[in-house]
Design an enzyme around this catalytic site. Structure first.
Site, PDB file in Angstrom:
ATOM      1  N   LYS A 115       0.845  -1.201   0.000  1.00  0.00           N
ATOM      2  CA  LYS A 115       0.000   0.000   0.000  1.00  0.00           C
ATOM      3  C   LYS A 115       0.877   1.247   0.000  1.00  0.00           C
ATOM      4  O   LYS A 115       2.089   1.180   0.226  1.00  0.00           O
ATOM      5  CB  LYS A 115      -0.912  -0.003   1.225  1.00  0.00           C
ATOM      6  CG  LYS A 115      -0.175   0.025   2.560  1.00  0.00           C
ATOM      7  CD  LYS A 115      -1.136  -0.009   3.726  1.00  0.00           C
ATOM      8  CE  LYS A 115      -0.365   0.024   5.054  1.00  0.00           C
ATOM      9  NZ  LYS A 115      -1.274   0.062   6.215  1.00  0.00           N
ATOM     10  N   TYR A 156      12.337  31.930   2.849  1.00  0.00           N
ATOM     11  CA  TYR A 156      11.094  32.532   3.325  1.00  0.00           C
ATOM     12  C   TYR A 156      11.170  32.838   4.815  1.00  0.00           C
ATOM     13  O   TYR A 156      11.685  32.043   5.606  1.00  0.00           O
ATOM     14  CB  TYR A 156       9.919  31.580   3.082  1.00  0.00           C
ATOM     15  CG  TYR A 156       9.442  31.518   1.645  1.00  0.00           C
ATOM     16  CD1 TYR A 156       8.921  32.643   1.022  1.00  0.00           C
ATOM     17  CD2 TYR A 156       9.510  30.333   0.929  1.00  0.00           C
ATOM     18  CE1 TYR A 156       8.478  32.593  -0.286  1.00  0.00           C
ATOM     19  CE2 TYR A 156       9.070  30.268  -0.387  1.00  0.00           C
ATOM     20  CZ  TYR A 156       8.551  31.400  -0.990  1.00  0.00           C
ATOM     21  OH  TYR A 156       8.118  31.346  -2.292  1.00  0.00           O
TER      22      TYR A 156
END
Length: 366
Positions: free
Chosen positions: A40, A262
């Protein structure tokens, strides 16, 4: 348009390591134990279809996925081995599963009553203490078994299972409670199930006497410790199968006192060589990895400033050529960074580090 071969960031999967992890685990299992590989979440970032085909060639009998969509992708890739969906699938899609020979998890009687289906393979889920999905009362389980017995044209009772929430903990007290509950739930049932399973990687590694005939082998297949660093004693040496690489897109000398990134969270303390790496949180290297290290030319280089969507900056020890390899997970020279190291830094688990890696990153198998 001509084919573009520019790959700034990519994942490398070592097939030999993956196979070694599988074979070493199989050596310590009971002879009658069947192994289903858990693929998965794109095989925990390693590439679902490619990993599935590889392990099926080396002793795995079936596959586990989280959703019906994942199972359908395996079938679409030509994989015919048994596939079990571990999550709950809406009953409206039961016939699709049956038509494609996909086994579904069932956790209550109403699902069985509503499903309009023929010849669907099912695994009954027991909630022994995980609190997620499955039957909690023996009386409800017996009702479901009776319903299945009365509708053998609709359902094929293939398996019954549970999932442990603390199999990776040094304290096994709650594990033993769950184990007892599961054994009580599956005792004296009117149905003989082909597969009885409760062993994930942690259970298979540290609770060998669990007494089941199927193992769901997930994170251990990929060479990582399911406990992180809580349990360090292992029955064999695990070999991580995944490495993560990027490259330097830009290199510059920055004077002292300049801001980087940033929020202007980093200030150069002296003249520094700053490299820009072609990877960011859209690729799965999340903002909380800011401040962690990467490897360049065998040396640790700290991430400076905040990680951006597609780029981040690192402090280099000296000028390094543009295009140089940057190792985020893996080995460069005498230095190694593991997914578990990254998880410890960012206060999460190695599973999340791997599963966060974007599907668009190329996977190269060696």
């Amino acid at each position: 348009m001509n084919k573009l071969d520019y790959i700034p960031s990519y994942i490398e999967v070592n097939k030999d390591n993956l196979i070694d992890n599988l074979q070493n685990q199989m050596k310590i299992l009971p002879e009658d134990a069947t192994v289903f590989a858990v693929v998965k979440a794109n095989a925990y970032g390693h590439g679902m279809v490619e990993v599935a085909k590889l392990v099926l060639e080396h002793g795995v009998s079936g596959l586990c996925v989280a959703t019906l969509n994942e199972a359908a992708k395996l079938r679409g890739a030509g994989i015919s081995a048994p596939v079990l969906v571990l999550g709950i699938t809406p009953y409206q899609y039961a016939q699709f599963a049956a038509d494609n020979d996909i086994s579904l998890t069932v956790g209550d009687l109403p699902w069985l009553e509503k499903a309009e289906v023929n010849n669907l393979k099912i695994h009954l889920s027991i909630d022994s203490g995980m609190g997620r999905i499955g039957f909690r009362k023996k009386s409800d389980l017996l009702e479901a078994c009776e319903f299945i017995e009365n509708n053998t044209n609709k359902f094929i009772a293939e398996g019954i299972y549970t999932h442990f929430s603390t199999a990776d903990s040094p304290d096994d007290s709650y594990f033993q409670i769950q184990r007892k509950r599961f054994n009580e739930m599956i005792s004296n049932l009117p149905i003989d199930f082909k597969y009885i399973h409760c062993a994930n990687s942690a259970t298979a590694l540290w609770h060998e006497d669990i007494g089941i005939n199927m193992v769901r082998f997930g994170i251990g297949l990929f060479g990582l410790n399911p406990s992180g660093t809580d349990i360090t004693e292992l029955p064999y040496k695990q070999k991580p199968a995944l490495s993560l690489y990027s490259s330097l897109a830009f290199v510059k000398s920055v004077p002292a006192g300049e801001k980087i990134g940033y929020g202007a969270t980093y200030t150069t303390s002296e003249e520094e060589w700053i490299g820009t790496v072609s990877m960011g949180y859209s690729d799965g290297w999340l903002r909380r990895m800011s401040g962690f290290d990467v490897l360049v030319d065998g040396q640790r280089c700290p991430i400076v400033g905040r990680i951006c969507m597609n780029q981040f900056m690192i402090k280099l020890p000296h000028e390094v050529p543009v295009g140089s390899k940057v190792t985020l997970i893996g080995t460069d020279g005498n230095e190694t960074i593991t997914a578990t190291d990254a998880a410890a830094y960012s206060r999460t688990i190695n599973y999340e580090i791997l599963c966060s890696l974007a599907e668009h990153l190329p996977r190269i198998y060696k």
